[in-house]
Design a protein around this motif. Structure first.
Motif, PDB file in Angstrom:
ATOM      1  N   ALA A  22     -80.641 -35.877 -65.637  1.00  0.00           N
ATOM      2  CA  ALA A  22     -80.811 -37.055 -66.161  1.00  0.00           C
ATOM      3  C   ALA A  22     -80.224 -38.278 -65.232  1.00  0.00           C
ATOM      4  CB  ALA A  22     -80.298 -37.599 -67.568  1.00  0.00           C
ATOM      5  N   GLY A  23     -79.214 -37.823 -64.688  1.00  0.00           N
ATOM      6  CA  GLY A  23     -78.343 -38.840 -63.804  1.00  0.00           C
ATOM      7  C   GLY A  23     -79.311 -39.068 -62.418  1.00  0.00           C
ATOM      8  N   ASP A  24     -79.861 -37.792 -61.855  1.00  0.00           N
ATOM      9  CA  ASP A  24     -80.974 -38.021 -60.915  1.00  0.00           C
ATOM     10  C   ASP A  24     -81.835 -38.672 -61.005  1.00  0.00           C
ATOM     11  OD1 ASP A  24     -78.912 -36.216 -59.250  1.00  0.00           O
ATOM     12  OD2 ASP A  24     -80.124 -34.512 -59.575  1.00  0.00           O
ATOM     13  N   GLU A  25     -82.679 -38.604 -62.359  1.00  0.00           N
ATOM     14  CA  GLU A  25     -83.729 -39.287 -62.543  1.00  0.00           C
ATOM     15  C   GLU A  25     -83.535 -40.805 -62.743  1.00  0.00           C
ATOM     16  OE1 GLU A  25     -84.791 -37.197 -66.192  1.00  0.00           O
ATOM     17  OE2 GLU A  25     -85.961 -35.501 -65.027  1.00  0.00           O
ATOM     18  N   ARG A  26     -82.479 -41.110 -63.044  1.00  0.00           N
ATOM     19  CA  ARG A  26     -82.043 -42.591 -63.272  1.00  0.00           C
ATOM     20  C   ARG A  26     -81.891 -43.265 -62.078  1.00  0.00           C
ATOM     21  NH1 ARG A  26     -78.897 -40.812 -67.658  1.00  0.00           N
ATOM     22  NH2 ARG A  26     -77.100 -40.555 -66.398  1.00  0.00           N
ATOM     23  N   ALA A  27     -81.182 -42.517 -60.998  1.00  0.00           N
ATOM     24  CA  ALA A  27     -81.137 -43.082 -59.575  1.00  0.00           C
ATOM     25  C   ALA A  27     -82.320 -43.010 -59.124  1.00  0.00           C
ATOM     26  CB  ALA A  27     -80.112 -41.887 -58.960  1.00  0.00           C
ATOM     27  N   ARG A  28     -83.406 -42.093 -59.243  1.00  0.00           N
ATOM     28  CA  ARG A  28     -84.542 -42.088 -58.516  1.00  0.00           C
ATOM     29  C   ARG A  28     -85.291 -43.299 -59.088  1.00  0.00           C
ATOM     30  NH1 ARG A  28     -87.883 -38.324 -61.931  1.00  0.00           N
ATOM     31  NH2 ARG A  28     -87.508 -40.041 -63.318  1.00  0.00           N
ATOM     32  N   ASP A  29     -85.122 -43.477 -60.447  1.00  0.00           N
ATOM     33  CA  ASP A  29     -85.966 -44.892 -60.949  1.00  0.00           C
ATOM     34  C   ASP A  29     -85.400 -45.941 -60.343  1.00  0.00           C
ATOM     35  OD1 ASP A  29     -87.597 -42.915 -62.241  1.00  0.00           O
ATOM     36  OD2 ASP A  29     -86.448 -43.284 -64.127  1.00  0.00           O
ATOM     37  N   ARG A  30     -84.205 -46.143 -59.978  1.00  0.00           N
ATOM     38  CA  ARG A  30     -83.594 -47.309 -59.469  1.00  0.00           C
ATOM     39  C   ARG A  30     -84.119 -47.524 -57.911  1.00  0.00           C
ATOM     40  NH1 ARG A  30     -83.062 -52.059 -59.645  1.00  0.00           N
ATOM     41  NH2 ARG A  30     -81.238 -53.224 -58.978  1.00  0.00           N
ATOM     42  N   LEU A  31     -84.213 -46.357 -57.321  1.00  0.00           N
ATOM     43  CA  LEU A  31     -84.583 -46.335 -55.994  1.00  0.00           C
ATOM     44  C   LEU A  31     -86.029 -46.778 -55.874  1.00  0.00           C
ATOM     45  CD1 LEU A  31     -83.790 -45.942 -53.064  1.00  0.00           C
ATOM     46  CD2 LEU A  31     -84.481 -43.410 -53.339  1.00  0.00           C
ATOM     47  N   ALA A  32     -86.646 -46.481 -56.806  1.00  0.00           N
ATOM     48  CA  ALA A  32     -88.104 -46.768 -56.767  1.00  0.00           C
ATOM     49  C   ALA A  32     -88.198 -48.218 -57.017  1.00  0.00           C
ATOM     50  CB  ALA A  32     -88.860 -46.081 -58.007  1.00  0.00           C
ATOM     51  N   GLU A  33     -87.498 -48.813 -58.011  1.00  0.00           N
ATOM     52  CA  GLU A  33     -87.531 -50.205 -58.133  1.00  0.00           C
ATOM     53  C   GLU A  33     -87.056 -51.187 -56.910  1.00  0.00           C
ATOM     54  OE1 GLU A  33     -86.048 -50.206 -62.677  1.00  0.00           O
ATOM     55  OE2 GLU A  33     -84.654 -50.857 -61.167  1.00  0.00           O
ATOM     56  N   LEU A  34     -86.167 -50.569 -55.800  1.00  0.00           N
ATOM     57  CA  LEU A  34     -85.987 -51.220 -54.872  1.00  0.00           C
ATOM     58  C   LEU A  34     -86.489 -51.058 -53.615  1.00  0.00           C
ATOM     59  CD1 LEU A  34     -81.968 -50.694 -55.398  1.00  0.00           C
ATOM     60  CD2 LEU A  34     -83.121 -52.894 -55.732  1.00  0.00           C
ATOM     61  N   THR A  35     -87.867 -50.055 -53.601  1.00  0.00           N
ATOM     62  CA  THR A  35     -88.290 -49.855 -52.386  1.00  0.00           C
ATOM     63  C   THR A  35     -89.934 -49.916 -52.535  1.00  0.00           C
ATOM     64  OG1 THR A  35     -88.236 -47.391 -53.078  1.00  0.00           O
ATOM     65  CG2 THR A  35     -86.481 -48.329 -51.455  1.00  0.00           C
ATOM     66  N   GLU A  36     -90.581 -49.588 -51.252  1.00  0.00           N
ATOM     67  CA  GLU A  36     -92.088 -49.544 -51.701  1.00  0.00           C
ATOM     68  C   GLU A  36     -92.802 -48.417 -50.875  1.00  0.00           C
ATOM     69  OE1 GLU A  36     -92.964 -52.382 -47.814  1.00  0.00           O
ATOM     70  OE2 GLU A  36     -92.032 -53.336 -49.438  1.00  0.00           O
ATOM     71  N   PRO A  37     -93.833 -48.133 -51.012  1.00  0.00           N
ATOM     72  CA  PRO A  37     -94.484 -46.969 -50.433  1.00  0.00           C
ATOM     73  C   PRO A  37     -94.007 -47.013 -48.647  1.00  0.00           C
ATOM     74  CG  PRO A  37     -96.049 -47.779 -52.009  1.00  0.00           C
ATOM     75  CD  PRO A  37     -94.870 -48.894 -51.963  1.00  0.00           C
ATOM     76  N   PHE A  38     -93.775 -45.913 -48.388  1.00  0.00           N
ATOM     77  CA  PHE A  38     -93.429 -45.512 -47.110  1.00  0.00           C
ATOM     78  C   PHE A  38     -94.676 -44.844 -46.282  1.00  0.00           C
ATOM     79  CE2 PHE A  38     -92.196 -42.835 -43.588  1.00  0.00           C
ATOM     80  CZ  PHE A  38     -91.569 -43.662 -42.363  1.00  0.00           C
ATOM     81  N   ASP A  39     -95.070 -45.508 -45.162  1.00  0.00           N
ATOM     82  CA  ASP A  39     -96.345 -44.781 -44.328  1.00  0.00           C
ATOM     83  C   ASP A  39     -95.693 -43.546 -43.323  1.00  0.00           C
ATOM     84  OD1 ASP A  39     -98.331 -44.322 -42.878  1.00  0.00           O
ATOM     85  OD2 ASP A  39     -98.792 -46.251 -41.947  1.00  0.00           O
ATOM     86  N   CYS A  40     -95.904 -42.428 -43.863  1.00  0.00           N
ATOM     87  CA  CYS A  40     -95.424 -41.228 -42.802  1.00  0.00           C
ATOM     88  C   CYS A  40     -95.984 -41.143 -41.592  1.00  0.00           C
ATOM     89  CB  CYS A  40     -95.754 -40.140 -43.793  1.00  0.00           C
ATOM     90  SG  CYS A  40     -94.552 -39.698 -45.246  1.00  0.00           S
ATOM     91  N   GLU A  41     -96.926 -41.849 -41.371  1.00  0.00           N
ATOM     92  CA  GLU A  41     -97.472 -41.870 -39.815  1.00  0.00           C
ATOM     93  C   GLU A  41     -96.425 -42.572 -39.126  1.00  0.00           C
ATOM     94  OE1 GLU A  41    -101.491 -43.632 -39.526  1.00  0.00           O
ATOM     95  OE2 GLU A  41    -102.235 -42.055 -40.991  1.00  0.00           O
ATOM     96  N   LEU A  42     -95.395 -43.227 -39.706  1.00  0.00           N
ATOM     97  CA  LEU A  42     -94.334 -43.814 -38.774  1.00  0.00           C
ATOM     98  C   LEU A  42     -93.641 -42.566 -38.126  1.00  0.00           C
ATOM     99  CD1 LEU A  42     -93.627 -46.992 -40.802  1.00  0.00           C
ATOM    100  CD2 LEU A  42     -94.915 -46.980 -38.661  1.00  0.00           C
ATOM    101  N   LEU A  43     -93.463 -41.502 -38.904  1.00  0.00           N
ATOM    102  CA  LEU A  43     -92.744 -40.514 -38.567  1.00  0.00           C
ATOM    103  C   LEU A  43     -93.648 -39.324 -38.014  1.00  0.00           C
ATOM    104  CD1 LEU A  43     -89.898 -39.371 -38.108  1.00  0.00           C
ATOM    105  CD2 LEU A  43     -90.056 -38.969 -40.634  1.00  0.00           C
ATOM    106  N   ASP A  44     -94.162 -39.247 -36.919  1.00  0.00           N
ATOM    107  CA  ASP A  44     -95.143 -38.502 -36.455  1.00  0.00           C
ATOM    108  C   ASP A  44     -94.310 -37.091 -35.651  1.00  0.00           C
ATOM    109  OD1 ASP A  44     -97.158 -36.524 -35.613  1.00  0.00           O
ATOM    110  OD2 ASP A  44     -98.131 -38.194 -34.387  1.00  0.00           O
ATOM    111  N   VAL A  45     -94.185 -35.999 -36.240  1.00  0.00           N
ATOM    112  CA  VAL A  45     -93.707 -34.939 -35.435  1.00  0.00           C
ATOM    113  C   VAL A  45     -94.665 -33.711 -35.520  1.00  0.00           C
ATOM    114  CG1 VAL A  45     -91.231 -35.890 -35.961  1.00  0.00           C
ATOM    115  CG2 VAL A  45     -92.177 -34.049 -37.492  1.00  0.00           C
TER     116      VAL A  45
END
Length: 228
Positions: A22-45
């Motif tokens: 539950a703690g991990d899920e609360r942290a996940r949800d808070r991180l979601a609120e503070l971020t936006e989708p990331f374009d993985c094409e910016l990390l092309d390996v």
């Protein structure tokens, strides 16, 4: 890595270490609120030989191996050692427990930063993530992924870096700065390193590779109950 594959390993990890889902899920949800989708094409390996840099004391002796790689994914404070030596970092993986200012600087330079939220670091997430260049932040969790928060597998910064590179199509993983037997770490950190070793054993089995960093210790790394 699909969550259905990761889930039984995550469950065993939680039971073994006594962490709270539950703690991990609360942290996940808070991180979601503070971020936006990331374009993985910016990390092309894709197709690259990727150096996965741990923050162990041996890193300073293995910098040439990092330089020779096509790309470098650094775990937390390994980025400081690499940058000081003039080795480029293509991504830093961090739960913000060490040198978050370096992560902020890298994000400002356009370097992707995989920020990980778990039950023990919500305060750090709330303090630092708003200071990062939003487009550079890849939000990750070890719990079930939701929205744009991703779960590529892995537990510590180092093995999460390896799972991330694997997900992005790295052709080969080279491990530098990994010290599973570092006597200077705490008992808790040693236990986490034990889990990191098991997870890398699982990853090499899934990739059909043999990671030199695990030579001499495979017999003690039981992953027989991990999904294929």
């Amino acid at each position: 890595m699909h969550y259905d594959t990761w889930s039984p390993v995550y469950r065993e990890l939680l039971d073994d270490l006594g962490y709270d889902r539950a703690g991990d899920e609360r942290a996940r949800d808070r991180l979601a609120e503070l971020t936006e989708p990331f374009d993985c094409e910016l990390l092309d390996v894709d197709g690259d030989r990727v150096a996965v840099a741990g923050a162990g004391p041996s890193l300073s002796d293995e910098l040439d191996r990092a330089r020779e790689a096509d790309a470098v994914v650094a775990a937390s404070s390994a980025a400081d050692v690499l940058r000081a030596a003039g080795v480029g970092v293509d991504c830093v993986v961090t739960d913000l427990d060490k040198t978050p200012e370096t992560a902020r600087e890298l994000a400002a330079e356009g370097v992707p930063v995989a920020v990980h939220a778990h039950g023990d670091n919500v305060s750090a997430v709330e303090t630092w993530v708003p200071r990062f260049d939003a487009e550079a932040v890849l939000a990750t969790t070890q719990a079930e992924p939701v929205g744009h928060v991703r779960n590529f597998g892995g537990f510590t910064d180092g093995d999460r870096a390896a799972f991330l590179a694997d997900h992005l199509g790295a052709a080969e993983l080279a491990f530098v700065g990994w010290d599973f037997d570092d006597p200077s770490v705490s008992a808790e950190k040693a236990e986490k390193l034990g889990w990191a070793a098991r997870l890398l054993r699982w990853l090499e089995r899934r990739r059909g590779e043999s990671f030199a960093v695990l030579d001499g210790r495979r017999a003690e790394l039981d992953v027989s109950d991990f999904p294929a």
